[in-house]
Design a protein around this motif. Structure first.
Motif, PDB file in Angstrom:
ATOM      1  N   ALA A  68      -4.798 -15.609  -4.664  1.00 42.71           N
ATOM      2  CA  ALA A  68      -5.894 -15.723  -5.836  1.00 42.71           C
ATOM      3  C   ALA A  68      -6.377 -14.011  -5.235  1.00 42.71           C
ATOM      4  CB  ALA A  68      -6.290 -16.992  -4.800  1.00 42.71           C
ATOM      5  N   LYS A  69      -6.878 -14.050  -4.417  1.00 44.89           N
ATOM      6  CA  LYS A  69      -7.646 -12.638  -4.775  1.00 44.89           C
ATOM      7  C   LYS A  69      -6.790 -11.678  -5.121  1.00 44.89           C
ATOM      8  CE  LYS A  69     -10.122  -9.544  -1.233  1.00 44.89           C
ATOM      9  NZ  LYS A  69     -10.561 -10.202   0.089  1.00 44.89           N
ATOM     10  N   LEU A  70      -5.787 -11.529  -4.519  1.00 40.65           N
ATOM     11  CA  LEU A  70      -5.378 -10.155  -5.422  1.00 40.65           C
ATOM     12  C   LEU A  70      -4.453 -10.230  -6.867  1.00 40.65           C
ATOM     13  CD1 LEU A  70      -3.830  -7.612  -4.473  1.00 40.65           C
ATOM     14  CD2 LEU A  70      -1.119  -8.859  -3.841  1.00 40.65           C
ATOM     15  N   MET A  71      -4.649 -11.115  -7.428  1.00 40.49           N
ATOM     16  CA  MET A  71      -4.574 -11.874  -8.664  1.00 40.49           C
ATOM     17  C   MET A  71      -5.981 -11.373  -9.413  1.00 40.49           C
ATOM     18  SD  MET A  71      -3.549 -15.342 -10.682  1.00 40.49           S
ATOM     19  CE  MET A  71      -2.388 -16.255  -9.397  1.00 40.49           C
ATOM     20  N   THR A  72      -7.044 -11.178  -9.539  1.00 33.04           N
ATOM     21  CA  THR A  72      -7.917 -11.567  -9.502  1.00 33.04           C
ATOM     22  C   THR A  72      -7.744  -9.781  -9.898  1.00 33.04           C
ATOM     23  OG1 THR A  72      -9.313 -12.625  -8.890  1.00 33.04           O
ATOM     24  CG2 THR A  72     -10.677 -11.326 -10.187  1.00 33.04           C
ATOM     25  N   GLU A  73      -7.413  -9.220  -8.656  1.00 29.46           N
ATOM     26  CA  GLU A  73      -7.637  -7.657  -8.204  1.00 29.46           C
ATOM     27  C   GLU A  73      -6.340  -6.689  -9.503  1.00 29.46           C
ATOM     28  OE1 GLU A  73      -6.600  -3.627  -5.061  1.00 29.46           O
ATOM     29  OE2 GLU A  73      -6.961  -5.683  -4.287  1.00 29.46           O
ATOM     30  N   LYS A  74      -4.706  -7.400  -9.650  1.00 22.31           N
ATOM     31  CA  LYS A  74      -4.156  -7.460  -9.930  1.00 22.31           C
ATOM     32  C   LYS A  74      -4.105  -7.273 -11.885  1.00 22.31           C
ATOM     33  CE  LYS A  74       0.632  -8.849 -11.399  1.00 22.31           C
ATOM     34  NZ  LYS A  74       0.612  -9.770 -12.781  1.00 22.31           N
ATOM     35  N   ALA A  75      -5.210  -8.387 -11.765  1.00 26.91           N
ATOM     36  CA  ALA A  75      -5.173  -8.300 -13.607  1.00 26.91           C
ATOM     37  C   ALA A  75      -6.745  -7.502 -14.329  1.00 26.91           C
ATOM     38  CB  ALA A  75      -6.399  -9.917 -13.932  1.00 26.91           C
ATOM     39  N   ASN A 125      -7.592  -2.320 -16.806  1.00 22.31           N
ATOM     40  CA  ASN A 125      -8.232  -1.031 -16.569  1.00 22.31           C
ATOM     41  C   ASN A 125      -6.714  -0.342 -17.260  1.00 22.31           C
ATOM     42  OD1 ASN A 125      -9.474   1.041 -15.991  1.00 22.31           O
ATOM     43  ND2 ASN A 125      -8.087   1.373 -14.089  1.00 22.31           N
ATOM     44  N   LEU A 126      -5.813  -0.567 -17.417  1.00 20.81           N
ATOM     45  CA  LEU A 126      -4.608   0.655 -17.471  1.00 20.81           C
ATOM     46  C   LEU A 126      -4.921   0.448 -18.937  1.00 20.81           C
ATOM     47  CD1 LEU A 126      -2.331   2.146 -16.992  1.00 20.81           C
ATOM     48  CD2 LEU A 126      -0.760   0.324 -16.288  1.00 20.81           C
ATOM     49  N   GLU A 127      -4.831  -0.912 -19.484  1.00 18.70           N
ATOM     50  CA  GLU A 127      -4.472  -1.398 -21.130  1.00 18.70           C
ATOM     51  C   GLU A 127      -5.708  -0.650 -21.943  1.00 18.70           C
ATOM     52  OE1 GLU A 127      -3.062  -2.621 -23.147  1.00 18.70           O
ATOM     53  OE2 GLU A 127      -1.128  -3.705 -21.929  1.00 18.70           O
ATOM     54  N   ALA A 147      -4.693   4.925 -12.853  1.00 19.75           N
ATOM     55  CA  ALA A 147      -4.882   3.628 -13.174  1.00 19.75           C
ATOM     56  C   ALA A 147      -3.340   3.416 -12.869  1.00 19.75           C
ATOM     57  CB  ALA A 147      -5.630   3.719 -14.720  1.00 19.75           C
ATOM     58  N   VAL A 148      -2.646   4.046 -12.719  1.00 16.88           N
ATOM     59  CA  VAL A 148      -0.936   4.281 -13.320  1.00 16.88           C
ATOM     60  C   VAL A 148      -0.796   3.964 -11.483  1.00 16.88           C
ATOM     61  CG1 VAL A 148       1.236   4.777 -13.318  1.00 16.88           C
ATOM     62  CG2 VAL A 148      -0.599   5.372 -14.662  1.00 16.88           C
ATOM     63  N   GLN A 149      -1.678   4.430 -11.007  1.00 16.37           N
ATOM     64  CA  GLN A 149      -1.627   4.343  -9.017  1.00 16.37           C
ATOM     65  C   GLN A 149      -1.924   2.712  -9.224  1.00 16.37           C
ATOM     66  OE1 GLN A 149      -2.340   7.805  -7.365  1.00 16.37           O
ATOM     67  NE2 GLN A 149      -0.932   9.052  -8.013  1.00 16.37           N
ATOM     68  N   ARG A 150      -2.946   2.466  -9.903  1.00 19.32           N
ATOM     69  CA  ARG A 150      -4.234   1.378  -9.182  1.00 19.32           C
ATOM     70  C   ARG A 150      -2.823   0.466  -9.815  1.00 19.32           C
ATOM     71  NH1 ARG A 150      -9.372  -1.242 -11.188  1.00 19.32           N
ATOM     72  NH2 ARG A 150      -9.461  -2.619 -10.242  1.00 19.32           N
ATOM     73  N   HIS A 151      -2.652   0.370 -10.626  1.00 16.60           N
ATOM     74  CA  HIS A 151      -1.616  -0.848 -11.458  1.00 16.60           C
ATOM     75  C   HIS A 151      -0.415  -1.476 -10.186  1.00 16.60           C
ATOM     76  CE1 HIS A 151       1.970  -2.205 -14.048  1.00 16.60           C
ATOM     77  NE2 HIS A 151       0.659  -3.109 -14.738  1.00 16.60           N
ATOM     78  N   ASN A 152       0.895   0.363 -10.569  1.00 13.46           N
ATOM     79  CA  ASN A 152       1.568  -0.395  -9.356  1.00 13.46           C
ATOM     80  C   ASN A 152       1.592  -0.635  -8.029  1.00 13.46           C
ATOM     81  OD1 ASN A 152       3.311   1.339 -11.952  1.00 13.46           O
ATOM     82  ND2 ASN A 152       3.077   3.359 -10.987  1.00 13.46           N
ATOM     83  N   ARG A 153       0.129  -0.203  -7.238  1.00 16.53           N
ATOM     84  CA  ARG A 153       0.268  -0.408  -6.005  1.00 16.53           C
ATOM     85  C   ARG A 153      -0.215  -2.691  -6.068  1.00 16.53           C
ATOM     86  NH1 ARG A 153      -4.224   2.181  -5.578  1.00 16.53           N
ATOM     87  NH2 ARG A 153      -6.234   0.583  -5.689  1.00 16.53           N
ATOM     88  N   THR A 154      -0.496  -2.831  -7.130  1.00 11.93           N
ATOM     89  CA  THR A 154      -1.242  -4.097  -7.569  1.00 11.93           C
ATOM     90  C   THR A 154       0.189  -4.778  -7.363  1.00 11.93           C
ATOM     91  OG1 THR A 154      -1.503  -3.751  -9.237  1.00 11.93           O
ATOM     92  CG2 THR A 154      -4.013  -3.852  -7.583  1.00 11.93           C
ATOM     93  N   GLN A 155       0.809  -4.510  -8.581  1.00  8.99           N
ATOM     94  CA  GLN A 155       2.359  -5.163  -8.585  1.00  8.99           C
ATOM     95  C   GLN A 155       2.771  -5.287  -7.880  1.00  8.99           C
ATOM     96  OE1 GLN A 155       2.739  -6.280 -11.771  1.00  8.99           O
ATOM     97  NE2 GLN A 155       1.361  -5.418 -12.565  1.00  8.99           N
ATOM     98  N   VAL A 156       3.112  -4.004  -6.709  1.00  8.29           N
ATOM     99  CA  VAL A 156       3.894  -4.217  -5.263  1.00  8.29           C
ATOM    100  C   VAL A 156       3.754  -4.977  -4.878  1.00  8.29           C
ATOM    101  CG1 VAL A 156       5.137  -2.718  -3.444  1.00  8.29           C
ATOM    102  CG2 VAL A 156       4.803  -1.545  -5.817  1.00  8.29           C
ATOM    103  N   GLN A 157       2.260  -5.136  -3.931  1.00  6.23           N
ATOM    104  CA  GLN A 157       1.693  -5.762  -3.216  1.00  6.23           C
ATOM    105  C   GLN A 157       1.831  -7.221  -4.184  1.00  6.23           C
ATOM    106  OE1 GLN A 157      -2.654  -4.825  -3.511  1.00  6.23           O
ATOM    107  NE2 GLN A 157      -2.146  -2.630  -1.599  1.00  6.23           N
ATOM    108  N   TRP A 158       1.928  -7.652  -5.436  1.00 11.40           N
ATOM    109  CA  TRP A 158       1.513  -9.373  -5.561  1.00 11.40           C
ATOM    110  C   TRP A 158       3.075  -9.309  -5.400  1.00 11.40           C
ATOM    111  CZ3 TRP A 158      -0.734 -12.970  -7.472  1.00 11.40           C
ATOM    112  CH2 TRP A 158      -0.156 -13.647  -7.962  1.00 11.40           C
TER     113      TRP A 158
END
Length: 213
Positions: free
Chosen positions: A59-66, A71-73, A144-155
């Motif tokens: 639930a916490k990571l979902m907020t960070e992922k969104a 931010n990437l958009e 933005a790309v690194q943060r997006h990729n990191r959250t995707q992998v963690q998710w």
């Protein structure tokens, strides 16, 4: 002479106090480690508690992922605007190409389709971004790309862990004595999984481990 002995006594008291504090801190940390390490293994054996903790992390990571996706958009929208402003024969076009190479592939293809290859730029007072602004945009894209990729992998890792714990909880009460995965792996099983560590052996091993805990 009295001052000399006084300074010597103070120095001795200081050294003794420092050694005492160091020994106290060492014993405190060793005591914490001796208690915390077995406690962590004990908690790892409680699958229900681990599953609840995993749900909380999800639930916490979902907020960070969104937030990372949003931010990437926004950053990709800035890149799209600059990409449409600076045409192919502009002196700063090579800087834009460098920024585009750091963008995800789907955004590169989308921006490439929206770009007119044959439209030239005209220097008629149109506002063009400066090199400093392009450098800042480049940094924003990388972050933005690194943060997006990191959250995707963690998710994905967290989802795999949650699915595994759910499977363990379901198979604990199963009467078939065979570990059944909700989402079987698409990869072909190796010879160890195929002949030695079969789902039946894995279920028996889990039951034996749970009986020892």
């Amino acid at each position: 002479m009295d001052n000399f002995w006084l300074q010597s006594d103070l120095r001795t008291i200081g050294i003794t106090a420092a050694n005492t504090w160091g020994l106290f801190l060492l014993v405190l940390l060793l005591g914490y480690g001796l208690v915390e390490i077995p406690r962590s293994y004990w908690r790892a054996s409680c699958h229900g508690q681990l599953l609840a903790k995993t749900y909380f992390k999800a639930a916490k990571l979902m907020t960070e992922k969104a937030d990372a996706e949003e931010n990437l958009e926004d950053v990709m929208e800035d890149v799209r605007t600059v990409n449409e402003t600076i045409k192919y024969n502009h002196p700063l076009r090579k800087c834009i190409d460098t920024i585009l190479r750091k963008c995800p592939v789907e955004y590169q293809e989308k921006m490439g389709r929206n770009m007119d290859d044959y439209e030239d730029f005209d220097d008629k007072g149109n506002p063009y971004p400066s090199k400093n602004s392009l450098v800042k945009l480049h940094k924003k894209v990388i972050y933005a790309v690194q943060r997006h990729n990191r959250t995707q992998v963690q998710w994905q890792i967290l989802l795999d862990e949650a699915f595994h714990l759910e499977d363990v909880a379901k198979n604990e009460t199963s009467s078939t004595h065979q570990f059944i995965h909700s989402f079987p792996s698409a990869e072909a099983p190796g010879w160890i999984s195929k002949y030695l560590y079969t789902p039946t052996v894995g279920e028996e091993t889990c039951e034996h481990i749970l009986s020892l805990l």
